[in-house]
Motif scaffolding. Structure first.
Motif, PDB file in Angstrom:
ATOM      1  N   UNK A  77      48.107  42.869  33.516  1.00  0.00           N
ATOM      2  CA  UNK A  77      47.457  41.958  32.576  1.00  0.00           C
ATOM      3  C   UNK A  77      47.037  42.686  31.298  1.00  0.00           C
ATOM      4  N   UNK A  78      46.516  43.877  31.440  1.00  0.00           N
ATOM      5  CA  UNK A  78      46.103  44.663  30.270  1.00  0.00           C
ATOM      6  C   UNK A  78      47.283  44.973  29.348  1.00  0.00           C
ATOM      7  N   UNK A  79      48.444  45.215  29.935  1.00  0.00           N
ATOM      8  CA  UNK A  79      49.626  45.489  29.108  1.00  0.00           C
ATOM      9  C   UNK A  79      49.922  44.338  28.156  1.00  0.00           C
ATOM     10  N   UNK A  80      49.653  43.104  28.605  1.00  0.00           N
ATOM     11  CA  UNK A  80      49.902  41.938  27.765  1.00  0.00           C
ATOM     12  C   UNK A  80      48.826  41.748  26.702  1.00  0.00           C
ATOM     13  N   UNK A  81      47.686  42.415  26.860  1.00  0.00           N
ATOM     14  CA  UNK A  81      46.598  42.303  25.886  1.00  0.00           C
ATOM     15  C   UNK A  81      46.702  43.329  24.759  1.00  0.00           C
ATOM     16  N   UNK A 145      38.837  42.258  36.594  1.00  0.00           N
ATOM     17  CA  UNK A 145      40.120  42.398  37.281  1.00  0.00           C
ATOM     18  C   UNK A 145      40.926  41.105  37.184  1.00  0.00           C
ATOM     19  N   UNK A 146      42.231  41.239  37.404  1.00  0.00           N
ATOM     20  CA  UNK A 146      43.152  40.103  37.354  1.00  0.00           C
ATOM     21  C   UNK A 146      42.916  39.175  38.546  1.00  0.00           C
ATOM     22  N   UNK A 147      43.086  37.867  38.351  1.00  0.00           N
ATOM     23  CA  UNK A 147      42.941  36.930  39.468  1.00  0.00           C
ATOM     24  C   UNK A 147      44.183  36.836  40.349  1.00  0.00           C
ATOM     25  N   UNK A 148      45.178  37.718  40.169  1.00  0.00           N
ATOM     26  CA  UNK A 148      46.438  37.596  40.906  1.00  0.00           C
ATOM     27  C   UNK A 148      46.229  37.564  42.421  1.00  0.00           C
ATOM     28  N   UNK A 209      50.250  32.423  34.754  1.00  0.00           N
ATOM     29  CA  UNK A 209      49.044  31.753  35.231  1.00  0.00           C
ATOM     30  C   UNK A 209      48.417  32.493  36.410  1.00  0.00           C
ATOM     31  N   UNK A 210      49.243  32.993  37.322  1.00  0.00           N
ATOM     32  CA  UNK A 210      48.721  33.733  38.465  1.00  0.00           C
ATOM     33  C   UNK A 210      48.065  35.038  38.038  1.00  0.00           C
ATOM     34  N   UNK A 211      48.650  35.683  37.037  1.00  0.00           N
ATOM     35  CA  UNK A 211      48.149  36.983  36.586  1.00  0.00           C
ATOM     36  C   UNK A 211      46.872  36.864  35.772  1.00  0.00           C
ATOM     37  N   UNK A 212      46.686  35.726  35.083  1.00  0.00           N
ATOM     38  CA  UNK A 212      45.508  35.554  34.249  1.00  0.00           C
ATOM     39  C   UNK A 212      45.807  35.276  32.795  1.00  0.00           C
TER      40      UNK A 212
END
Length: 389
Positions: A77-81, A145-148, A209-212
């Motif tokens: 998720x952080x990589x996408x931010x 943390x990610x909601x995955x 959506x699963x990742x956040x």
């Protein structure tokens, strides 16, 4: 309501509601109307969120506000931010700002936190992305943390060797078998056997959506793709390929496995893509199909200046945004010859020659050392490779 329309209305609402309430360090903006939990908890969450976002450009494992037990998923998720504030079109580095949109208590010391990156061009609000994180209070401090894992807690899991398949209802034996075969092929070349955690999602929208990732403008309309991360000696793949055979992309799988043994800081992308073309095809097309498309371009462009086309990053085919690059195809042919003559260790050396740079000096230095091909004889040698393919 249409999701894009809903997101746009949210943008309008948020921008209109902003009172200028913002942390002094330039952190998250808090709209007037947002309904937050009790003041002390809200303050702690906002302070922690500002810390989390201020460290998001660091290596993910060094972000001190990440819940370490969830580092692998949160890393994806952080990589996408990273770099999300930038507006490349307007050439503004800090165009999109983070707006807190929701904080909801979900259990003892646990909260869901939602925020969006929004910028304004003239009178028009533009949303770049919207994210959801989970926050957990540990020893008086909040970590994110990610909601995955939470979102897939009811999913089934089957393991085969170093691969763990996560799926909602039914696992296709044919898909899993082909995935394991390709993993074995890449592992042998790269001399690795790092464990893989693979999530089979319906499509790329579900992956996000699963990742956040609740919305990301860059991904709008994209049906099939995947996200992932490599942390704690484990490779995470959240797979949303629904438009290719066997429900995964062997092209992307090569990229994933390579990054488990080599830092992205030294990988030369055209060589990386060339390998992925050769071993896994591209955009759902096999290597023979990719080659056939290139041969059509060669036939239609006699006397092509391959060196200039390489340096300019020209395409040989564009299928509605699915781009096939000449530099990638040329490197596929070079890698094919190099591996046959000197083994994959020589391919690794070319792969690790450094990121693509203007003029490609690092690439041509490594290429000449390994193959004798340089800028002076590039057109001649590439023409030979093309004729022999």
């Amino acid at each position: 309501m249409n999701f894009k329309l809903s997101a746009f209305i949210t943008c309008l609402f948020l921008v209109a509601a902003v009172s200028g309430s913002r942390a002094q360090d330039g952190g998250v903006i808090i709209p007037k109307n947002i309904n937050l939990p009790q003041d002390t908890v809200s303050k702690q969450i906002v302070i922690a969120l500002n810390g989390f976002l201020s460290q998001k450009e660091k290596p993910n494992k060094d972000n001190s506000f990440v819940l370490k037990d969830e580092l692998l998923e949160t890393s994806a998720l952080l990589d996408e931010m990273k770099g999300i504030e930038q507006n490349v079109t307007l050439k503004v580095a800090d165009f999109y700002r983070p707006y807190l949109t929701n904080v909801v208590k979900q259990g003892e010391n646990r909260y869901a936190v939602q925020f969006s990156y929004i910028g304004v061009a003239g009178d028009t609000p533009l949303m770049r992305a919207s994210f959801k994180l989970l926050a957990k209070q540990v020893n008086g401090r909040f970590y994110f943390y990610s909601p995955l894992r939470q979102n897939t807690s009811s999913w089934k899991v089957k393991s085969h060797g170093a691969v763990s398949f996560h799926y909602r209802d039914t696992l296709s034996f044919a898909d899993a078998k082909e995935f394991i075969r390709m993993v074995a092929l890449y592992n042998k070349k790269l001399n690795t056997n790092k464990p893989i955690i693979l999530y089979y999602c319906t499509d790329f929208l579900e992956v996000q959506q699963l990742l956040g990732i609740e919305y990301m403008a860059d991904n709008a309309g994209l049906v099939s793709n995947q996200l992932g991360a490599d942390e704690n000696n484990t490779d995470l793949i959240i797979n949303g390929w629904s438009t290719v055979k066997n429900r995964f992309d062997p092209h992307d799988l090569f990229h994933d496995r390579l990054r488990t043994v080599m830092s992205s800081a030294i990988i030369n992308r055209p060589v990386d893509e060339g390998c992925a073309y050769l071993y896994g095809g591209s955009w759902g097309k096999s290597w023979p199909e990719v080659s056939a498309m290139f041969n059509v371009y060669v036939k239609d462009n006699p006397g092509a200046d391959w060196l200039q086309l390489y340096l300019d990053g020209k395409n040989y085919y564009n299928d509605g945004g699915k781009i096939f690059k000449i530099s990638y195809m040329i490197n596929a042919l070079i890698v094919q010859k190099l591996e046959k003559e000197k083994g994959f260790a020589a391919v690794i050396e070319l792969l690790s020659c450094g990121k693509k740079e203007a003029g490609d000096a690092n690439y041509f230095k490594a290429l000449e050392k390994l193959t004798g091909i340089n800028k002076a004889n590039f057109n001649t040698e590439v023409s030979k490779l093309i004729k022999g393919s």
